[in-house]
Enzyme design. Structure first.
Site, PDB file in Angstrom:
ATOM      1  N   LYS A  75      -8.244  26.743  20.232  1.00 35.16           N
ATOM      2  CA  LYS A  75      -9.270  25.928  20.799  1.00 35.16           C
ATOM      3  C   LYS A  75     -10.236  27.241  21.395  1.00 35.16           C
ATOM      4  CE  LYS A  75      -8.622  21.631  19.687  1.00 35.16           C
ATOM      5  NZ  LYS A  75      -9.300  20.456  19.342  1.00 35.16           N
ATOM      6  N   LYS A 100      -3.787  22.557   9.296  1.00 34.68           N
ATOM      7  CA  LYS A 100      -3.684  20.846   9.438  1.00 34.68           C
ATOM      8  C   LYS A 100      -5.126  20.287   9.243  1.00 34.68           C
ATOM      9  CE  LYS A 100      -4.829  19.760  13.856  1.00 34.68           C
ATOM     10  NZ  LYS A 100      -4.795  18.632  14.841  1.00 34.68           N
ATOM     11  N   LYS A 113     -11.120  17.740  12.009  1.00 33.49           N
ATOM     12  CA  LYS A 113     -12.437  17.635  11.721  1.00 33.49           C
ATOM     13  C   LYS A 113     -13.288  18.884  11.892  1.00 33.49           C
ATOM     14  CE  LYS A 113     -12.747  14.609  15.000  1.00 33.49           C
ATOM     15  NZ  LYS A 113     -11.243  14.515  15.497  1.00 33.49           N
TER      16      LYS A 113
HETATM   17  N1  AQP Z   1      -3.250  16.909  10.591  1.00 37.21           N
HETATM   18  C1  AQP Z   1      -2.521  16.180  11.122  1.00 37.21           C
HETATM   19  N2  AQP Z   1      -1.377  15.669  10.737  1.00 37.21           N
HETATM   20  C2  AQP Z   1      -0.363  14.740  11.439  1.00 37.21           C
HETATM   21  N3  AQP Z   1      -0.919  14.557  12.573  1.00 37.21           N
HETATM   22  C3  AQP Z   1      -1.874  14.792  13.172  1.00 37.21           C
HETATM   23  N4  AQP Z   1      -2.506  14.618  14.239  1.00 37.21           N
HETATM   24  C4  AQP Z   1      -3.721  15.162  14.332  1.00 37.21           C
HETATM   25  N5  AQP Z   1      -3.938  15.805  13.065  1.00 37.21           N
HETATM   26  C5  AQP Z   1      -2.914  15.707  12.452  1.00 37.21           C
HETATM   27  C6  AQP Z   1      -1.855  13.716  15.502  1.00 37.21           C
HETATM   28  O1  AQP Z   1      -3.047  12.783  15.693  1.00 37.21           O
HETATM   29  C7  AQP Z   1      -2.815  12.334  17.095  1.00 37.21           C
HETATM   30  C8  AQP Z   1      -4.260  12.084  17.804  1.00 37.21           C
HETATM   31  O2  AQP Z   1      -4.575  13.806  17.859  1.00 37.21           O
HETATM   32  P1  AQP Z   1      -5.631  14.371  18.435  1.00 37.21           P
HETATM   33  O3  AQP Z   1      -6.450  13.203  19.396  1.00 37.21           O
HETATM   34  O4  AQP Z   1      -5.113  15.774  19.116  1.00 37.21           O
HETATM   35  O5  AQP Z   1      -6.784  14.651  17.342  1.00 37.21           O
HETATM   36  P2  AQP Z   1      -6.899  16.002  16.928  1.00 37.21           P
HETATM   37  O6  AQP Z   1      -5.616  16.766  16.414  1.00 37.21           O
HETATM   38  O7  AQP Z   1      -7.717  17.092  18.000  1.00 37.21           O
HETATM   39  O8  AQP Z   1      -7.966  15.814  15.544  1.00 37.21           O
HETATM   40  P3  AQP Z   1      -8.779  16.871  15.018  1.00 37.21           P
HETATM   41  O9  AQP Z   1      -9.366  16.231  13.679  1.00 37.21           O
HETATM   42  O10 AQP Z   1      -7.727  18.294  14.873  1.00 37.21           O
HETATM   43  O11 AQP Z   1      -9.752  17.363  16.246  1.00 37.21           O
HETATM   44  P4  AQP Z   1     -10.773  18.459  16.214  1.00 37.21           P
HETATM   45  O12 AQP Z   1     -10.749  18.915  15.045  1.00 37.21           O
HETATM   46  O13 AQP Z   1     -12.137  17.844  16.528  1.00 37.21           O
HETATM   47  O14 AQP Z   1     -10.340  19.185  17.185  1.00 37.21           O
HETATM   48  C9  AQP Z   1      -1.771  13.422  17.498  1.00 37.21           C
HETATM   49  O15 AQP Z   1      -0.452  12.612  17.556  1.00 37.21           O
HETATM   50  C10 AQP Z   1      -1.632  14.202  16.746  1.00 37.21           C
HETATM   51  O16 AQP Z   1      -0.366  14.946  16.676  1.00 37.21           O
END
Ligand code: AQP
Length: 328
Positions: free
Chosen positions: A111, A195, A198
């Site tokens: 990040k 992974k 978004k």
């Molecule tokens: N790709 C994934 N595969 C499996 N589990 C996933 N999680 C997130 N991405 C995957 C799980 O979802 C839960 C919530 O995660 P978060 O709120 O941390 O969301 P994020 O990972 O920030 O989502 P993005 O899309 O990756 O956000 P951006 O791109 O905006 O930063 C957690 O339990 C996480 O492990």
């Protein structure tokens, strides 16, 4: 068992969040566990700095949580910012955590790299895991269902709990991560080495509330591997393995059975069956989303009631913490 997990309101939930975490939250709820599920809006502040966007994201996340089937009669649902003890305990944990531990977190490094290209790295990105430790430990859960990407933060949470207990006296239970192997890491449709996320861009993920034609189009354009065999082999066939993992996640069929069903079929056949399965699985969720959107006052009440319960729960813990650390 007591279960806790959270999700950030940073935009539409996608199949990665859903299959990696949210879908498992439902299982716990349906087995008479004591479940606490939270929208971690304070964490979202590390990346979202527009009030209107954040407010809208929080609203949509609340609706989405009910739409996937979380039931406020069975689970305690709340937004992190509705329970002030999270920031209070988060700060206390920050004072117990070595800086180097935070700097070596993979999510921070990724990040921070992204942030450097935009507005610079805010300190919240670094201290994210201490707040997350507070989110968890305040509820003394046995298990925390998360995707693989959160494993490292969970390990740090366990370390923080141990350190607190050793320094001040036993309060916190050491929580265990609950990671489901096959859907632990749903990968990007365009780059199966990363992974599903978004921030990679719209072609990389499938949103839970996307329309059918867009979902079909994204699956059609998903990258595949060389050779023709439909086989689950993440090392040598990462793209096809990812499509199979998604397929298994939305149908609840074991991957082995899917491999058999698809024997002799082409990648195009796999994509077409997968698109049908994804659309069929999320259609009722989308239907519910429309219903809860029209009845948002019910959603708000559910989160208010949940927050009240969470506040009562955390007040007891914070009293004990304050006593132990000498704040009174
Ligand atoms: N790709 C994934 N595969 C499996 N589990 C996933 N999680 C997130 N991405 C995957 C799980 O979802 C839960 C919530 O995660 P978060 O709120 O941390 O969301 P994020 O990972 O920030 O989502 P993005 O899309 O990756 O956000 P951006 O791109 O905006 O930063 C957690 O339990 C996480 O492990």
């Amino acid at each position: 068992m007591r279960i806790l997990s959270g999700i950030q309101p940073t935009g539409q939930f996608h199949l990665g969040n859903y299959l990696g975490a949210l879908k498992h939250w439902l299982k716990f709820q349906d087995r008479d566990n004591e479940c606490f599920y939270t929208i971690v809006d304070l964490h979202a502040l590390t990346t979202v700095h527009d009030a209107r966007t954040l407010r809208q994201n929080i609203r949509e996340s609340k609706i989405a949580m009910l739409s996937i089937g979380l039931n406020p009669e069975k689970s305690t649902l709340f937004a992190q910012s509705q329970v002030h003890a999270h920031t209070q305990l988060g700060w206390i944990f920050t004072t117990l955590t070595p800086l180097g531990e935070l700097e070596r977190m993979t999510q921070y490094k990724e990040k921070a790299k992204q942030a450097l290209k935009n507005n610079g790295v805010n300190a919240g990105l670094l201290t994210y895991p201490t707040l997350m430790a507070a989110d968890i430990l305040l509820y003394n859960p046995d298990y925390v269902p998360v995707g693989e990407d959160q494993k490292q933060h969970l390990e740090l949470t366990r370390n923080i709990a141990e350190k607190f207990n050793k320094t001040y006296g036993q309060i916190f239970k050491i929580p265990n991560p609950m990671i489901y192997k096959e859907t632990a890491r749903i990968m990007s449709l365009q780059d199966p080495a990363k992974k599903m996320s978004k921030s990679l861009g719209p072609q990389h993920y499938i949103g839970l509330f996307e329309d059918e034609s867009s979902i079909r189009d994204k699956i059609k354009k998903a990258v595949t591997d060389s050779e023709k065999e439909i086989k689950y082999d993440p090392k040598n066939k990462p793209a096809i393995s990812n499509l199979l993992a998604i397929y298994s996640g939305v149908t609840d069929k074991p991957i082995k059975d899917l491999e058999k069903e698809l024997e002799g079929k082409s990648y195009a056949d796999l994509k077409s069956s997968l698109a049908d399965a994804v659309v069929a699985h999320i259609a009722p969720i989308q239907q519910k989303y429309a219903e809860f959107t029209a009845n948002f006052s019910f959603v708000e009440r559910a989160f208010e009631t949940g927050a009240e319960k969470a506040r009562t729960e955390t007040e007891k813990v914070m009293e004990l913490v304050s006593q132990k650390i000498g704040l009174e």
